[in-house]
Enzyme design. Sequence first.
Site: not given
Ligand code: DAK
Length: 259
Positions: A65, A110, A113, A133
Amino acid sequence: MDFKNVIFEKEGKLALITINRPKALNALNSETLCEIDCVIDKVAEDDSILAVIITGAGKAFVAGADISEMRDLNANGGRKFGILGNKVFRKIEKLEKPVIAAVNGFALGGGCEISMACDIRIASSKAKFGQPEAGLGITPGFGGTQRLPRLVGTGMAKELIYTAKIIKAEEAFRIGLVNKVVEPEALMDEAKALANTIAGNAPIAVKLCKEAINRGVQTDIDTGAAYESEVFGECFATEDQKEGMTAFLEKRDKSFKNK
Ligand code: DAK
């Protein structure tokens, strides 16, 4: 209708849905979720589409997400965002057509998911899976606490969710999260071949199999078996059942009509 963050294509009997925000690694913001919702409606209405593939543009499948959209949400906003995601993912899960996730890269939060809301997951050897998360101060919000244990078992799901660790495609295959791992160049061909194999079977039977399995895993065996008998009976009201069995007995190729 044109979408900003989603590409929708038709190829023969298949629908190809590509989540297309590569600069943000296809992170799911509200706009993208609404577009996916709309595309799934189009797919549902189109009788010529018999199977669906969901993939991601660029190096990620979906990196979760959108954290930049979520960061400043309050409890009510968080709830609304969660309801939207869950609604879209349930729509994929309940779509009366088989859906394959072709997981080309990061499938985190997400992203993991949405792949689990699909019927089958084929992964590139470069794919990575995880529910990060807990490391962000939240719980999985789009079904991760519900679908992951159903797929890989409670203990493994708890380990993945509590630790927020990211696993490689081979490990995802070992624990049963994905059906198959293939070389990156082969991913879409494999997914299409699988989708076309399924599309070659009787569509109403495939639809009813999906319903029976999805309902059956949520219930006790007696209720599930009763439901199976229901859908089995329904098949005998279809032209395709007559065609499938007649073609077998006449030793000829079958020609299903989705009727
Ligand atoms: N959201 C927004 N931007 C993201 C992103 C994300 N999840 N993942 C990556 N990006 C963006 C980065 O900010 C970066 O943007 P710029 O700086 O270039 O503007 C660009 O994508 C490239 O990312 P990186 O530079 O970080 O790329 P790397 O290859 O170095 O790293 C990575 C790739 C996938 C390991 C890293 O980007 C990363 O760790 N990303 C976040 C992964 C993550 O934590 N995903 C889970 C998100 S939490 C709920 C509803 C929904 C949810 C929970 C609760 N409720 C309402 C109850 C769901 C939650 C999630 O999904």
